[in-house]
Design a protein around this motif. Structure first.
Motif, short mmCIF file in Angstrom:
data_model
loop_
_atom_site.label_atom_id
_atom_site.label_comp_id
_atom_site.label_asym_id
_atom_site.label_seq_id
_atom_site.Cartn_x
_atom_site.Cartn_y
_atom_site.Cartn_z
N ARG A 1 0.84 -1.21 0.00
CA ARG A 1 0.00 0.00 0.00
C ARG A 1 0.88 1.26 0.00
O ARG A 1 0.58 2.24 -0.71
CB ARG A 1 -0.93 -0.02 1.21
N ASP A 2 1.94 1.24 0.80
CA ASP A 2 2.85 2.39 0.81
C ASP A 2 3.52 2.57 -0.55
O ASP A 2 3.67 3.69 -1.05
CB ASP A 2 3.92 2.19 1.88
N PHE A 3 3.92 1.46 -1.16
CA PHE A 3 4.59 1.53 -2.45
C PHE A 3 3.65 2.03 -3.53
O PHE A 3 4.04 2.83 -4.40
CB PHE A 3 5.13 0.14 -2.81
N ALA A 4 2.39 1.61 -3.49
CA ALA A 4 1.41 2.06 -4.49
C ALA A 4 1.24 3.57 -4.43
O ALA A 4 1.19 4.25 -5.47
CB ALA A 4 0.08 1.36 -4.26
N ARG B 1 2.71 9.02 -6.97
CA ARG B 1 3.36 10.34 -6.95
C ARG B 1 4.39 10.45 -8.07
O ARG B 1 4.51 11.51 -8.73
CB ARG B 1 4.04 10.55 -5.59
N MET B 2 5.14 9.37 -8.33
CA MET B 2 6.12 9.40 -9.43
C MET B 2 5.42 9.60 -10.77
O MET B 2 5.84 10.44 -11.59
CB MET B 2 6.91 8.08 -9.45
N VAL B 3 4.38 8.83 -11.00
CA VAL B 3 3.70 8.88 -12.30
C VAL B 3 2.95 10.19 -12.48
O VAL B 3 2.86 10.72 -13.60
CB VAL B 3 2.77 7.66 -12.45
N LEU C 1 6.96 16.78 -15.53
CA LEU C 1 7.98 17.24 -14.59
C LEU C 1 9.05 16.18 -14.42
O LEU C 1 8.77 14.97 -14.45
CB LEU C 1 7.34 17.55 -13.23
N PRO C 2 10.30 16.57 -14.21
CA PRO C 2 11.39 15.60 -14.05
C PRO C 2 11.36 14.97 -12.66
O PRO C 2 10.70 15.49 -11.74
CB PRO C 2 12.65 16.46 -14.24
N PRO C 3 12.06 13.86 -12.47
CA PRO C 3 12.13 13.25 -11.14
C PRO C 3 12.81 14.18 -10.14
O PRO C 3 13.81 14.82 -10.45
CB PRO C 3 12.98 11.98 -11.37
N VAL C 4 12.27 14.25 -8.95
CA VAL C 4 12.84 15.03 -7.84
C VAL C 4 12.74 14.17 -6.59
O VAL C 4 11.95 13.23 -6.54
CB VAL C 4 12.11 16.37 -7.64
N PRO C 5 13.54 14.47 -5.55
CA PRO C 5 13.41 13.71 -4.30
C PRO C 5 11.99 13.79 -3.74
O PRO C 5 11.39 14.87 -3.67
CB PRO C 5 14.42 14.39 -3.37
N ALA D 1 9.03 10.99 2.39
CA ALA D 1 8.00 10.04 2.80
C ALA D 1 6.74 10.76 3.27
O ALA D 1 6.81 11.76 3.98
CB ALA D 1 8.53 9.14 3.91
N LEU D 2 5.60 10.25 2.85
CA LEU D 2 4.30 10.73 3.30
C LEU D 2 3.51 9.54 3.83
O LEU D 2 3.70 8.41 3.36
CB LEU D 2 3.52 11.38 2.15
N PRO D 3 2.62 9.74 4.79
CA PRO D 3 1.79 8.62 5.25
C PRO D 3 0.95 8.09 4.12
O PRO D 3 0.46 8.83 3.26
CB PRO D 3 0.93 9.24 6.36
N ALA D 4 0.78 6.78 4.08
CA ALA D 4 -0.06 6.18 3.05
C ALA D 4 -1.51 6.59 3.25
O ALA D 4 -1.97 6.73 4.38
CB ALA D 4 0.06 4.66 3.10
#
Length: 756
Positions: free
Chosen positions: A728-731, A736-738, A745-749, A752-755
Motif C-alpha cells: 500500500r505504501d509503495f502504491a 506520486r512518481m507517475v 515534470l522531471p524526477p525530484v526527491p 515520505a508521506l503517510p499512506a
C-alpha cells in the motif's frame, strides 16, 4: 570516521608462521595469556601455477641442457654457473618464488613432490619485494608495439568485446563470451572445447573464457586452474596478464584462499599503480584475513588511486598504456561511509561496464493513459549476485498490489542454470500475471529486450538489480520504460543516470543524501522493502545451553557473527574497550580460520584483553545457528558495513542489536530494522555514544530483559515482513512518481508521506 582515513594506531599484531617465513622464537605459543594457538600452515593450488607462470617466461634453456635426463644428479653448488651481476627482473622474481615466500605478499610455497628443481639458478636478494620486481617487469614491455596490435590485444582481453563478424577462433571466443554473458556457461564450455584442436596450444584468451565459465558455474577450483594457465601464456601482453591475474584473484576469493587472492591483486597494482579496482580487492582480501598491517598499506594505496592523476610534464616521454579497473562500490562500502565517494565509484563502475559515459536520458514517450486507469508496472527479474539481498520479498510486495490499480508485467531474465527457476514463488508470480504478461527473456539480447519492454508502454519499470555488474545494464541504459526505479542497497547510488528513482526510507536514505545520488530519492514511510520472513520455515532445533557453546554461564555475552572482512581495526579496538569496561564480559564471534583467530586474539592481547574472552562459534547450518542466537545478550553491529541479514536474524530470535548510524545507506541498514521494530534508542550517533550504551546494557540485566520483552511484543505485528502493508505504501509512492511524469515534470526527491 571515514575508514579510508588514517587507521587508528593499534599495537602491532605479531606475525605468525603463516605470514612470516621464519617464526620468531620470542613469539611461540604460550607466551600470551591463554596460550593463543599457533595457526596451521596452508598449501594452496595456484601457488605452483603462479610460479610456473613466471618460470615459463624465463629464457629457454640450451638444447644440450634440455636433452639431459631429468633424473640427473643435482649439480654441486661449486659448479653452478656464476649468475650475471644484475639478473633481469623476471629471473629474480622467479628465483624469489622458488626460494621462499615473500612475507609481504603472504604466499606460502611448499615443494611439490616429484617436481624437478629448476635448472636455471639465479642469485637473488631474499628480502627483495616481489611487487617491485613486477613493476620492473611491466616497465620492460616493448614500447615499439604497434598501436593497432595493442588495441587488438586489449579488445581480445576485454570481458565485453563487440561481437565479431568473421570466422575462426576469434569469432568462437567472442561467441563463447556472449554465452557466458547470457548466463549459459555450460554451452560456452562446449563451444570452447571445439576451438583450437588439441594438437595446437591453447591461447591465454581461451583459458580466460573457460575460467569465466567455470566461475559462473560456481566451480572456483576449475576457474583458478584455467586462470593460472592463462597467466602462464600471457607473455608480454599486459592487458591479458592483467585480466588473468584479476580472474585468478576472483577464483581464489571464491575458494576462500584470500591471502593468495591478495597476491594477485597486488601484482596487478604493482604493474599499474593507479588501478583502483586492484587496490580495493587487495584491501578486501587483507581485511578477510585480519591482516591489518597489510590492510593499512592497501587502503593507503587505494587512497592514492582515487586521487586525480598528476598532469604529465610537457617534455615527458609517452607513458605505457595504463590499465585501470573501476572499484566495486559494494566492496568500497565496507571501508567508508562517505556517500560522495561511493557515488563516484558507482559512476565509474557503470561507465567502465558500458564503455562510455552515460548522461541522463529524457523520459520515454508512452501512450496516453486515461484518468484512473491501471498503471502499467513492469518487473525485471534476474539472478541476483552472491551476497545481494534476496529479490523475493520485493516480489511478494509487488504481488500484493491491488490488481484493480496495477497491471503487472514480468520480464524473467533467468538462465536455465538459475536456481530461481525452481522456486515455488516464481510459479506464484507467473500465475499472478498470466501468460500474456510474462516474458521469458533469458535468451534475448540487449536490443531485443529493450524493444520488448518499450512495446509494452510501461509507466514504470522496477529493476531488482541495477548494479554495474548486472548483465542487463546495457538494456536499462536504453531507457525502455517511461520511468525506471531501483531499491537502495549497501552502496547507495547505482551510479546509473538512466535509473530515475532510488527507493528508500527515512532511516536508510535521508533526503539529505540526495546530493550524493545520481537518482532522485523516493522514500517509503516505514521500510523500503520487506525483509525475509522469520525463520519459522526452518526445521525446529533443540536450543543448546551456554555450556554447549563454550560460553560462560552468567557473564555478559556480546556477539557479532559478521564475516572477518567486516571487522576493521577501529571496530575491533572499540569492542575491546567495551570488554575492558564490562567486568567478565565475553565477545562471541563467528568461527574463523586458525590464522584469523590467532590474529584477532593477538590484537586483543595487545589491547589488554585476555584472548580467552574471545569465543569463536562453530559453523552451523541456519536452523541450528538460529537456535543458539538467544544465548547472546546483545549483538554488536559492524561499521561501516552494517549487517542487515545478521541484525534481522538476531531480532527475529528476540536478541537486541546495537548499531552505529553512518552517512551511507550501507551503514544504516541495521538502524532501519531497529527503527521498524520500535527500538530507535539502539541506533547510536557516533562511536562514543555506542560505547556508553553498550557498557550500560552490559551492566544492566533488567534493561536487557525489558528490551527483549518489548521486541517480542513488537514482532507479533510482523513489522519487518508485512508485504501487504508495504504494498500500500509503495502504491502511493508510485502514484506520486507517475503524476509528476504525467505533468511533464522531471524526477525530484520525494520525501515520505503517510499512506492514504
Amino acid at each position: 570516521m571515514d575508514a579510508l582515513g588514517p587507521l587508528p594506531a593499534l599495537p602491532p599484531v605479531r606475525r605468525t608462521p603463516s605470514s612470516d617465513h621464519a617464526p620468531d622464537e620470542r613469539h611461540r605459543p604460550g607466551t600470551l595469556p591463554g596460550s593463543v594457538p599457533e595457526p596451521l600452515p596452508r598449501r594452496t593450488l595456484p601457488q605452483q601455477a603462479l610460479l610456473d607462470a613466471l618460470a615459463s617466461r624465463l629464457p629457454a634453456e640450451p638444447a644440450a641442457r634440455r636433452a639431459e635426463s631429468p633424473q640427473r644428479p643435482a649439480t654441486p653448488a661449486a659448479s653452478v654457473p656464476t649468475p650475471s651481476p644484475s639478473p633481469a627482473p623476471l629471473d629474480r622474481a622467479a628465483a624469489l618464488l622458488r626460494t621462499r615466500p615473500d612475507p609481504t605478499l603472504l604466499i606460502y610455497e611448499r615443494p611439490t613432490p616429484g617436481r624437478a628443481a629448476p635448472a636455471t639458478q639465479v642469485a637473488v636478494n631474499r628480502h627483495e619485494p616481489l611487487p617491485q620486481l613486477l613493476g620492473e617487469l611491466a616497465a620492460q614491455t616493448p614500447r615499439s608495439t604497434p598501436r593497432a596490435e595493442l588495441l587488438s590485444k586489449t579488445r581480445e582481453a576485454s570481458p565485453n568485446p563487440n561481437p565479431g563478424t568473421g570466422t575462426g577462433t576469434g569469432t568462437g571466443l567472442t561467441r563463447a563470451r556472449q554465452l557466458i554473458e547470457a548466463g549459459r556457461p555450460a554451452e560456452a564450455l562446449d563451444l570452447l572445447d571445439q576451438l583450437d584442436p588439441a594438437p595446437q596450444p591453447r591461447t591465454a584468451h581461451w583459458h580466460l573464457a573457460r575460467a569465466a565459465a567455470w566461475q559462473q558455474l560456481q566451480r572456483p577450483q576449475e576457474a583458478a586452474r584455467e586462470a593460472s594457465a592463462a597467466l602462464a601464456r600471457t607473455g608480454v601482453d599486459a592487458p591479458t596478464r592483467h585480466a588473468a591475474l584479476q580472474q585468478l584473484g576472483q577464483a581464489l576469493t571464491l575458494q576462500g584462499e584470500t591471502a593468495e587472492a591478495a597476491w594477485c591483486h597486488r601484482a596487478r597494482l604493482a604493474e599499474h599503480p593507479r588501478d583502483s579496482g586492484a587496490a580495493l580487492q587487495a584491501a578486501s582480501a587483507a581485511a578477510t584475513e585480519a591482516d591489518w598491517p597489510a590492510l593499512a598499506q592497501d587502503l593507503s594505496r587505494l587512497e592514492r588511486t582515487l586521487q586525480p592523476a598528476p598532469a604529465p610534464a610537457p617534455a615527458a616521454a609517452p607513458a605505457r598504456p595504463e590499465i585501470r579497473t573501476a572499484p566495486d562500490p559494494a566492496l568500497l562500502a565496507a571501508f567508508t561511509d562517505d556517500p560522495a565517494r561511493l557515488r563516484q565509484a558507482a559512476e565509474q563502475a557503470v561507465q567502465a561496464r558500458l564503455g562510455r559515459r552515460v548522461e541522463r536520458s529524457p523520459a520515454r514517450r508512452r501512450a496516453a493513459r486515461a484518468p484512473g486507469s491501471r498503471l502499467r508496472l513492469g518487473l525485471l527479474l534476474g539472478t541476483m549476485p552472491a551476497g545481494a539481498p534476496s529479490p523475493w520479498p520485493i516480489v511478494e510486495m509487488l504481488m500484493a498490489l491491488d490488481p484493480a490499480q496495477f497491471d503487472l508485467t514480468v520480464y524473467a531474465d533467468l538462465p536455465e542454470e538459475s536456481p530461481a527457476r525452481n522456486d515455488a514463488r516464481l510459479q506464484q508470480l507467473r500465475e499472478r500475471t498470466g501468460n500474456s504478461r510474462w516474458h521469458d527473456c533469458a535468451d534475448s539480447d540487449e536490443d531485443t529486450l529493450a524493444l520488448t519492454i518499450s512495446a509494452d508502454a510501461l509507466d514504470l519499470l522496477a529493476v531488482l538489480d541495477a548494479r554495474a555488474d548486472s548483465r542487463r545494464l546495457a538494456t536499462l541504459a536504453r531507457h525502455p520504460a517511461a520511468l525506471q526505479i531501483a531499491w537502495a542497497d549497501g552502496a547507495g547510488s547505482t551510479g546509473a543516470p538512466f535509473i530515475d528513482y532510488l527507493v528508500g526510507d527515512r532511516e536508510r536514505t535521508p533526503i539529505e543524501l540526495a546530493a550524493d545520488t545520481v537518482e532522485a530519492i523516493a522514500q517509503m514511510p516505514s521500510r523500503h522493502r520487506p525483509s525475509e520472513p522469520p525463520a519459522a520455515a526452518l526445521e525446529p532445533c533443540e536450543r543448546p545451553s551456554r555450556a554447549d557453546c563454550g560460553l560462560p554461564g552468567t557473564a555478559m555475552v556480546y556477539a557479532c557473527f559478521a564475516r572477518p572482512g567486516a571487522i576493521l581495526p577501529e571496530q575491533f579496538a572499540a569492542w575491546c574497550r567495551i570488554l575492558a569496561d564490562t567486568a567478565g564480559a565475553v565477545l562471541w564471534l563467528r568461527g574463523a580460520t586458525p590464522v584469523v583467530r590467532a590474529r584477532l586474539q593477538q590484537a586483543a592481547a595487545g589491547l589488554g584483553i585476555d584472548p580467552h574472552r574471545l569465543i569463536f562459534a562453530a559453523e552451523l547450518e541456519p536452523a541450528r545457528h538460529a537456535a543458539r542466537l538467544p544465548l547472546a545478550d546483545l549483538v554488536l553491529d559492524t561499521f561501516p558495513d552494517s549487517g542487515e541479514r545478521r541484525c534481522l536474524e538476531a531480532l527475529q530470535q528476540g536478541v537486541p542489536v546495537l548499531s552505529r548510524r553512518g552517512r551511507s545507506p550501507g551503514s544504516r541498514r541495521a538502524g532501519a530494522l531497529l527503527q521498524a521494530v520500535g527500538l530507535p534508542e539502539l541506533v547510536c550517533d557516533g562511536p562514543e555514544r555506542l560505547h556508553i550504551e553498550a557498557v550500560r546494557l552490559g551492566r544492566d540485566a533488567a534493561r536487557r530483559a525489558a528490551l527483549r520483552e518489548q521486541l517480542h511484543q513488537r514482532l507479533q505485528a510482523d513489522p519487518l515482513h508485512d508485504p501487504a502493508g508495504l504494498a500500500r505504501d509503495f502504491a502511493a509512492l508510485v502514484r506520486r512518481m507517475v503524476d509528476r511524469l504525467d505533468a511533464g515534470l522531471p524526477p525530484v526527491p520525494l520525501a515520505a508521506l503517510p499512506a492514504p
